[in-house]
Design a protein around this motif. Structure first.
Motif, short mmCIF file in Angstrom:
data_model
loop_
_atom_site.label_atom_id
_atom_site.label_comp_id
_atom_site.label_asym_id
_atom_site.label_seq_id
_atom_site.Cartn_x
_atom_site.Cartn_y
_atom_site.Cartn_z
N VAL A 33 -9.52 -16.82 -3.18
CA VAL A 33 -8.28 -16.94 -2.41
C VAL A 33 -8.00 -15.57 -1.80
CG1 VAL A 33 -5.79 -17.26 -2.57
CG2 VAL A 33 -7.32 -18.77 -3.86
N MET A 34 -7.70 -15.56 -0.51
CA MET A 34 -7.39 -14.31 0.19
C MET A 34 -5.90 -14.25 0.47
SD MET A 34 -10.34 -12.96 0.30
CE MET A 34 -10.00 -11.56 1.35
N GLY A 35 -5.31 -13.12 0.21
CA GLY A 35 -3.88 -12.98 0.40
C GLY A 35 -3.51 -11.75 1.19
N TRP A 36 -2.31 -11.77 1.72
CA TRP A 36 -1.71 -10.62 2.38
C TRP A 36 -0.40 -10.29 1.65
CZ3 TRP A 36 -3.87 -7.62 6.04
CH2 TRP A 36 -4.93 -8.12 6.78
N PHE A 37 -0.23 -9.02 1.39
CA PHE A 37 0.99 -8.51 0.79
C PHE A 37 1.52 -7.38 1.67
CE2 PHE A 37 1.12 -10.33 -3.53
CZ PHE A 37 -0.10 -10.98 -3.54
N ARG A 38 2.77 -7.02 1.46
CA ARG A 38 3.33 -5.88 2.19
C ARG A 38 4.24 -5.08 1.28
NH1 ARG A 38 7.13 -9.12 6.57
NH2 ARG A 38 8.74 -9.86 5.12
N GLN A 39 4.32 -3.80 1.59
CA GLN A 39 5.14 -2.90 0.79
C GLN A 39 5.88 -1.94 1.70
OE1 GLN A 39 2.97 -0.73 -2.23
NE2 GLN A 39 4.81 -0.42 -3.43
N ALA A 40 7.20 -2.03 1.66
CA ALA A 40 8.05 -1.12 2.40
C ALA A 40 8.38 0.09 1.52
CB ALA A 40 9.33 -1.83 2.84
N PRO A 41 8.75 1.21 2.11
CA PRO A 41 9.06 2.40 1.31
C PRO A 41 10.13 2.12 0.27
CG PRO A 41 8.89 2.97 3.62
CD PRO A 41 8.83 1.47 3.56
N GLY A 42 9.85 2.52 -0.96
CA GLY A 42 10.81 2.36 -2.04
C GLY A 42 10.92 0.96 -2.60
N GLU A 43 10.06 0.06 -2.13
CA GLU A 43 10.13 -1.33 -2.60
C GLU A 43 8.83 -1.74 -3.27
OE1 GLU A 43 13.13 -2.81 1.00
OE2 GLU A 43 11.35 -3.99 0.46
#
Length: 124
Positions: A33-43
């Protein structure tokens, strides 16, 4: 060893579009399974979308449904994230990840392999 390399990030105005790519190498991905994640500063790193490599099941977090589309090209071992109608709140580093099928598809802890990330910045 599995390598994932993202590309396609950049700066875009609100309402614009970007397409992220994740090129996979080192192993066959038919069972991943391929996924995309994201990370904003401080989160924390947050789930965005996921797709089985050899089936059509796709998953999205609510905030991107109708705007983002995850797809894959088996011949190129590449997964894409088409992002339309971008908002400033989409600004983050986007990561590609791979895991075996199973429960908790949205949990980052279940993913085994990660790319280095690509920055997406949406200006208002």
């Amino acid at each position: 060893q599995v390598q994932l390399v993202e590309s396609g990030g950049g700066l875009v105005q609100a309402g614009g579009s970007l397409r992220l790519s994740c090129a996979a190498s080192g192993r066959t991905f038919s069972s991943y399974v391929m996924g995309w994640f994201r990370q904003a500063p401080g989160e924390e790193r947050m789930f965005v979308a996921a797709r089985g490599w050899s089936d059509s099941n796709t998953y999205y977090t609510d905030s991107v449904k109708g705007r983002f589309t995850i797809s894959r090209d088996n011949a190129k071992n590449t997964v894409y994230l088409q992002m339309n109608s971008l908002k400033p709140g989409d600004t983050a580093v986007y990561y590609c990840a791979a895991r075996y099928p199973g429960v908790d598809i949205t949990s980052a802890r279940r993913y085994l392999y990660w790319g280095q990330g690509t920055q997406v910045t949406v200006s208002s």
